[in-house]
Scaffold this motif. Structure first.
Motif, PDB file in Angstrom:
ATOM      1  N   THR A 103       0.840  -1.202   0.000  1.00  0.00           N
ATOM      2  CA  THR A 103       0.000   0.000   0.000  1.00  0.00           C
ATOM      3  C   THR A 103       0.876   1.253   0.000  1.00  0.00           C
ATOM      4  OG1 THR A 103      -1.795  -1.128   1.150  1.00  0.00           O
ATOM      5  CG2 THR A 103      -1.758   1.267   1.296  1.00  0.00           C
ATOM      6  N   ALA A 104       1.907   1.261   0.845  1.00  0.00           N
ATOM      7  CA  ALA A 104       2.820   2.412   0.923  1.00  0.00           C
ATOM      8  C   ALA A 104       3.545   2.617  -0.406  1.00  0.00           C
ATOM      9  CB  ALA A 104       3.826   2.206   2.050  1.00  0.00           C
ATOM     10  N   TYR A 105       3.957   1.530  -1.055  1.00  0.00           N
ATOM     11  CA  TYR A 105       4.640   1.625  -2.341  1.00  0.00           C
ATOM     12  C   TYR A 105       3.754   2.329  -3.375  1.00  0.00           C
ATOM     13  CZ  TYR A 105       6.400   0.247  -6.905  1.00  0.00           C
ATOM     14  OH  TYR A 105       6.846   0.274  -8.203  1.00  0.00           O
ATOM     15  N   PHE A 106       2.517   1.882  -3.523  1.00  0.00           N
ATOM     16  CA  PHE A 106       1.633   2.495  -4.519  1.00  0.00           C
ATOM     17  C   PHE A 106       1.240   3.921  -4.131  1.00  0.00           C
ATOM     18  CE2 PHE A 106       0.812  -2.023  -5.735  1.00  0.00           C
ATOM     19  CZ  PHE A 106       1.266  -1.914  -7.041  1.00  0.00           C
ATOM     20  N   ALA A 107       1.097   4.203  -2.851  1.00  0.00           N
ATOM     21  CA  ALA A 107       0.727   5.550  -2.404  1.00  0.00           C
ATOM     22  C   ALA A 107       1.832   6.562  -2.687  1.00  0.00           C
ATOM     23  CB  ALA A 107       0.398   5.537  -0.918  1.00  0.00           C
ATOM     24  N   VAL A 120      -3.228   1.937 -10.524  1.00  0.00           N
ATOM     25  CA  VAL A 120      -4.411   1.561  -9.752  1.00  0.00           C
ATOM     26  C   VAL A 120      -4.448   0.034  -9.624  1.00  0.00           C
ATOM     27  CG1 VAL A 120      -6.915   1.667  -9.595  1.00  0.00           C
ATOM     28  CG2 VAL A 120      -5.654   3.590 -10.578  1.00  0.00           C
ATOM     29  N   PRO A 121      -4.066  -0.498  -8.459  1.00  0.00           N
ATOM     30  CA  PRO A 121      -4.121  -1.940  -8.250  1.00  0.00           C
ATOM     31  C   PRO A 121      -5.570  -2.441  -8.283  1.00  0.00           C
ATOM     32  CG  PRO A 121      -2.792  -0.879  -6.565  1.00  0.00           C
ATOM     33  CD  PRO A 121      -3.510   0.206  -7.305  1.00  0.00           C
ATOM     34  N   PHE A 122      -5.781  -3.617  -8.906  1.00  0.00           N
ATOM     35  CA  PHE A 122      -7.138  -4.152  -8.956  1.00  0.00           C
ATOM     36  C   PHE A 122      -7.233  -5.630  -8.587  1.00  0.00           C
ATOM     37  CE2 PHE A 122      -5.574  -4.402 -13.365  1.00  0.00           C
ATOM     38  CZ  PHE A 122      -5.805  -5.747 -13.668  1.00  0.00           C
TER      39      PHE A 122
END
Length: 107
Positions: free
Chosen positions: A10-14, A61-63
């Motif tokens: 989550t931190a990586y994508f944020a 955007v992860p899905f």
């Protein structure tokens, strides 16, 4: 649909447009593979991510999330300033002690 990802992922994508924050997501000896290149260590990963962010301005955007042989495999739609945008990519994360130890990104 809400996707529940482990905190380091989550931190990586944020932090996708903040190379310093991205660097804090990785272990000191992390290995990242992307676009037929391998980056070893936080400095190399941070430099690559800063260059890619400036060049492509991509939004991810992860899905989907799967688990495979100890890895967290995330599928994400990536939109940016590159041919073929948007594209779905696969991010294969291996985590250690709450950080990303390795990441392989592939189409």
């Amino acid at each position: 649909m809400s996707l529940s990802l482990p905190e380091p992922i989550t931190a990586y994508f944020a932090a996708e447009h903040d190379p310093a924050a991205l660097a804090r997501c990785f272990t000191a000896q992390a290995v990242m593979k992307d676009d037929d290149h391998t980056y070893v260590g936080i400095d190399a990963i941070q430099a690559f991510m800063a260059e890619a962010s400036a060049k492509y301005g991509a939004t991810t955007v992860p899905f989907a999330l799967e688990h495979d042989d100890g890895a967290h495999v995330v599928r994400a739609e990536v939109t940016g300033n590159f041919p073929g945008s948007p594209i779905d990519l696969t991010y294969r994360f291996r985590l250690e002690r709450g950080l990303v130890a390795s990441l392989e990104i592939a189409a």
